[in-house]
Structure formats: structure tokens, C-alpha cells
Design a protein around this motif. Structure first.
Motif, PDB file in Angstrom:
ATOM      1  N   GLN A 106       0.810  -1.226   0.000  1.00  0.00           N
ATOM      2  CA  GLN A 106       0.000   0.000   0.000  1.00  0.00           C
ATOM      3  C   GLN A 106       0.843   1.276   0.000  1.00  0.00           C
ATOM      4  O   GLN A 106       0.301   2.370   0.159  1.00  0.00           O
ATOM      5  CB  GLN A 106      -0.972   0.025   1.189  1.00  0.00           C
ATOM      6  CG  GLN A 106      -1.968  -1.112   1.202  1.00  0.00           C
ATOM      7  CD  GLN A 106      -2.839  -1.146  -0.040  1.00  0.00           C
ATOM      8  OE1 GLN A 106      -3.163  -0.116  -0.597  1.00  0.00           O
ATOM      9  NE2 GLN A 106      -3.211  -2.340  -0.470  1.00  0.00           N
ATOM     10  N   MET A 107       2.147   1.178  -0.190  1.00  0.00           N
ATOM     11  CA  MET A 107       3.000   2.361  -0.270  1.00  0.00           C
ATOM     12  C   MET A 107       2.839   3.004  -1.646  1.00  0.00           C
ATOM     13  O   MET A 107       2.864   2.319  -2.671  1.00  0.00           O
ATOM     14  CB  MET A 107       4.466   1.975  -0.022  1.00  0.00           C
ATOM     15  CG  MET A 107       5.451   3.143  -0.070  1.00  0.00           C
ATOM     16  SD  MET A 107       7.164   2.571   0.174  1.00  0.00           S
ATOM     17  CE  MET A 107       7.118   2.166   1.930  1.00  0.00           C
ATOM     18  N   TYR A 108       2.665   4.336  -1.670  1.00  0.00           N
ATOM     19  CA  TYR A 108       2.585   5.062  -2.930  1.00  0.00           C
ATOM     20  C   TYR A 108       3.999   5.377  -3.419  1.00  0.00           C
ATOM     21  O   TYR A 108       4.842   5.848  -2.641  1.00  0.00           O
ATOM     22  CB  TYR A 108       1.789   6.357  -2.770  1.00  0.00           C
ATOM     23  CG  TYR A 108       0.305   6.136  -2.667  1.00  0.00           C
ATOM     24  CD1 TYR A 108      -0.467   5.949  -3.809  1.00  0.00           C
ATOM     25  CD2 TYR A 108      -0.321   6.103  -1.432  1.00  0.00           C
ATOM     26  CE1 TYR A 108      -1.838   5.735  -3.717  1.00  0.00           C
ATOM     27  CE2 TYR A 108      -1.696   5.893  -1.326  1.00  0.00           C
ATOM     28  CZ  TYR A 108      -2.439   5.724  -2.473  1.00  0.00           C
ATOM     29  OH  TYR A 108      -3.782   5.503  -2.374  1.00  0.00           O
ATOM     30  N   VAL A 109       4.245   5.144  -4.702  1.00  0.00           N
ATOM     31  CA  VAL A 109       5.572   5.355  -5.275  1.00  0.00           C
ATOM     32  C   VAL A 109       5.440   6.043  -6.630  1.00  0.00           C
ATOM     33  O   VAL A 109       4.370   6.050  -7.241  1.00  0.00           O
ATOM     34  CB  VAL A 109       6.329   4.018  -5.452  1.00  0.00           C
ATOM     35  CG1 VAL A 109       6.630   3.381  -4.105  1.00  0.00           C
ATOM     36  CG2 VAL A 109       5.525   3.047  -6.320  1.00  0.00           C
ATOM     37  N   ARG A 110       6.553   6.627  -7.059  1.00  0.00           N
ATOM     38  CA  ARG A 110       6.638   7.165  -8.417  1.00  0.00           C
ATOM     39  C   ARG A 110       7.315   6.136  -9.311  1.00  0.00           C
ATOM     40  O   ARG A 110       8.275   5.478  -8.891  1.00  0.00           O
ATOM     41  CB  ARG A 110       7.414   8.487  -8.438  1.00  0.00           C
ATOM     42  CG  ARG A 110       6.680   9.623  -7.760  1.00  0.00           C
ATOM     43  CD  ARG A 110       7.411  10.944  -7.970  1.00  0.00           C
ATOM     44  NE  ARG A 110       8.704  10.931  -7.313  1.00  0.00           N
ATOM     45  CZ  ARG A 110       8.913  11.294  -6.058  1.00  0.00           C
ATOM     46  NH1 ARG A 110       7.900  11.684  -5.310  1.00  0.00           N
ATOM     47  NH2 ARG A 110      10.124  11.263  -5.532  1.00  0.00           N
TER      48      ARG A 110
END
Length: 391
Positions: free
Chosen positions: A308-312
Motif C-alpha cells: 500500500q505504499m505510494y511510489v513514483r
């Protein structure tokens, strides 16, 4: 009889008529002057070309545009997920209350390691069934062997001897089925050997074991909780050395992306990126976002990437294309946030040229409208030119 209008005109004093005529002429002149002033204001708002001296031109660098081969780059966002091929939800293999938990979230476990103990009547019943089947099979085989010996000495009939063999084979099949039931319940090998040796098993408890090696990422049960066989989720175990990143692509971005394209994942940690590979592209569109999910497989040896970590995400297309590409340093934006570049004119001055940018390619942008091959633009020092233009 005279008309009403003629009578009114006759009664109007000559001075008043002159004033009305003069006022009408002033209004007409004002209207004409306002129409002619609009282009002058618009022309004043248009930025003038910048003329620079030879010394000033030392502060800028020009680039002559030419068609070039490129590999499209797509910058987007994504969400980290488990590698679902290496993650599993551990269900209770038997019913009963939880006696003790042996692990906590974050613990690394090996395959087959005990996770919890359960006071299970299913477990006790399975052990009892195997013990009975084991004894029955041994006795049936002993009688079958005895009847076989008696048949050779004509002590029993052939029919009785054959029936004894059938009974022994049936008892052994029941024994093997009871053994498989214990294996399905994850009974350890030491307990099975103790039953086969005829020893008493003192502590009869069900053991929930890890089906795969990995990390306990979720604990869903508590001591004393009553479990239902095959339906109660107990733990989630996942191998975190490799994760999935679900990147979101638009229809336009999807055109240049293929399975196998390399990608870079940035979680916001300065100076650290994770390489990955596009592994799958969804066949359907998300009805809420109208985006298409691209699954990127990423190595995660330090477990820094978490679910659930947001990344680019930056995906580099392996498919080569051709077009006009300008460095990102050449692109500026006006007061309305529209992109433009400074274009060298025939008289040596520099003029703003608004452009339409396409997808990003490395450290530059593809230009779809506004420029053509042979144009010379400012690629370094554009801020200096803009400063001079605003003076």
C-alpha cells in the motif's frame, strides 16, 4: 392638424437642440475610439523579441533541432502490493480454540514452522482414527499371512484365504487414508512415528504451520478464539524479497509500453531507486479512474517497499520511435502556465514560441506541435532571456 412630433420639435428651443446634437457626436467619437484602442492594448501585451549583444549571447546555448530516434519514457504513480504468487492466507486446517500463538507480525518464518497451537477435537479424532486403522491393518495382515500358510497345508479353503487377503488390503487402504488425514492436518513426523511405534502421544494439539517461507505480515487470530476448519483466516505469510508495483497508465501512455520494458521505482528515499520489469498489463480499464494497471516486478531485498505504499514509477519503452526532442532545460512556462521555448529569428533576435509537448523521453520532451527540423532554440540560459524580455 399638425402632428404631435412636429409640435414638439417646434416647441424645443434652438439651444437645447444644439446641445443634444453635440452630445450625440461625442458619444459616436467615444465609441469609435474604444474600438480602435483594443488592438493597441493587445499589441502592448505581446512580448517583444529579445535582441542581445555578442557578450550577452555568451550566457546562452543554442541547439539546432533535427529528427532523432528516441525511447519513450512514461512517468506515473503506483501502489506497492505483495507478490501474490509468493503470498498466502493461512486458513485453519481444523476446528477448535486457539491455545497459543507462536509468532508475531514481522517475524520471518521457514516453510513448515509452527505458527499457533490449537486444542482441536479434529486433531484428536484424526490421531485416534489413524491409531485404530494402524492396529486393524496389522491384525488383518497377520490373519491373511496365517491363512496363506494354512492354505498350503490345506488348513483353510482357498476362498477363506483369498477373503483374508482382501480384508488385509482393505484395512491397509484405510490405514493409508488415515495417515493422509494426519498429513493434511500438518501433524509433525515425530508424532506420526510415535503412533506407528505404539507410543502414547501425551499432548494432542493441532499445529498451524507456515505453508511457505517468508514474513508474517498479518495476524488475524487471538488466544481462545474458536476456529472453523477451512474457513477461518489465521495469518498472512508473504515473501517480501520481491514485490509488485501496480502502475497506472492512461490510454495514450499505454501505446508505447510492452511487457518486458524496464522501470524504475522511487519511494521518496533520497538517492535510492529500485529497478523492475513490466510483467503484466491489465486487459480491462479501471471504471473509476479510467486507467490501465501495469504490473511491475521489483526486487526488494531490504524490505523497504511495503504493501500500500505510494511510489513514483518511470517506465522506459524498448520500442524505438522518431521525432523532435528538446531538453527539459529548454522548456519554460508563461503566466498562463503554457509551455514555450525561445526561438532564434532570422534577424538574430529571440522570440517566444509556444509548443505542444508529448511524452517525456529521458531528460527531455517530445514536441508534437510548434517546432520543426532546422529550428534553433535556446536550451541553456532561457531564464536569462526571459529576464531580459521582462525588462
Amino acid at each position: 392638424m399638425k402632428s404631435r412630433s412636429s409640435s414638439v420639435a417646434h416647441r424645443t428651443p434652438p439651444v437645447r437642440l444644439a446641445c443634444l446634437l453635440a452630445l450625440g457626436m461625442l458619444i459616436g467619437v467615444a465609441g469609435c475610439s474604444s474600438k480602435s484602442a483594443a488592438p493597441q492594448v493587445a499589441a502592448a501585451d505581446t512580448p517583444k523579441n529579445v535582441t542581445m549583444t555578442a557578450a550577452q549571447r555568451q550566457h546562452i546555448r543554442l541547439l539546432t533541432l533535427a529528427p532523432a530516434s528516441f525511447h519513450r519514457t512514461v512517468d506515473t504513480t503506483g501502489v506497492v502490493d505483495f507478490d501474490n504468487d509468493q503470498a498466502t492466507s493461512v486458513l485453519a486446517p481444523f476446528s477448535g480454540p486457539v491455545a497459543r500463538l507462536l509468532v508475531a507480525p514481522g517475524d520471518k518464518v521457514r516453510q513448515g514452522q509452527p505458527l499457533a497451537l490449537v486444542d482441536s477435537p479434529d486433531f484428536s479424532a484424526a490421531i485416534g482414527s489413524y491409531r485404530k486403522a494402524l492396529i486393524t491393518a496389522r491384525n488383518a495382515r497377520r490373519l491373511a499371512d496365517a491363512d496363506k500358510d494354512l492354505l498350503q497345508h490345506e488348513g483353510v479353503s482357498r476362498r477363506e484365504a483369498e477373503q483374508a487377503q482382501i480384508d488385509a488390503a482393505s484395512a491397509e487402504a484405510d490405514r493409508d487414508a488415515a495417515l493422509q488425514a494426519l498429513v493434511a492436518l500438518d501433524v509433525d513426523a515425530a508424532t506420526i512415528k510415535a503412533i506407528q511405534a505404539g507410543r502414547t502421544v501425551t499432548q494432542v494439539q493441532g499445529v498451524i504451520r507456515a505453508p511457505i517461507a517468508g514474513t508474517v505480515v498479518d495476524k488475524l487470530i487471538t488466544p481462545g478464539q474458536l476456529l472453523q476448519a477451512g474457513s477461518t483466516p489465521c495469518f498472512t505469510v508473504a515473501d517480501l524479497s520481491k514485490v509488485w508495483v501496480m502502475a497506472q497508465l492512461s490510454a495514450a501512455e499505454l501505446a508505447g509500453i510492452r511487457v518486458g520494458d524496464p522501470a524504475q521505482v522511487d519511494a521518496g528515499t533520497p538517492g535510492e531507486e529500485w529497478p523492475g520489469t513490466v510483467d503484466n498489463i491489465a486487459a480491462v480499464v479501471n471504471p473509476d479512474t479510467r486507467a490501465i494497471a501495469a504490473r511491475i516486478v521489483v526486487r526488494n531485498p531490504d524490505h523497504m517497499l511495503r504493501k500500500q505504499m505510494y511510489v513514483r514509477v518511470r517506465i522506459q519503452s524498448r520500442q524505438a520511435g522518431e521525432g523532435l526532442r528538446i531538453p527539459a532545460s529548454a522548456l519554460l512556462r508563461d503566466d498562463e502556465n503554457l509551455p514555450f521555448v525561445y526561438l532564434l529569428q532570422h534577424d538574430g533576435s529571440f522570440a517566444r514560441r509556444h509548443v505542444t509537448t508529448g511524452t517525456r523521453s529521458g531528460d527531455g520532451y517530445l514536441i508534437s506541435e510548434g517546432l520543426r527540423a532546422g529550428d534553433r532554440i535556446v536550451v541553456d540560459g532561457g531564464i536569462f532571456v526571459q529576464f531580459m524580455q521582462n525588462q
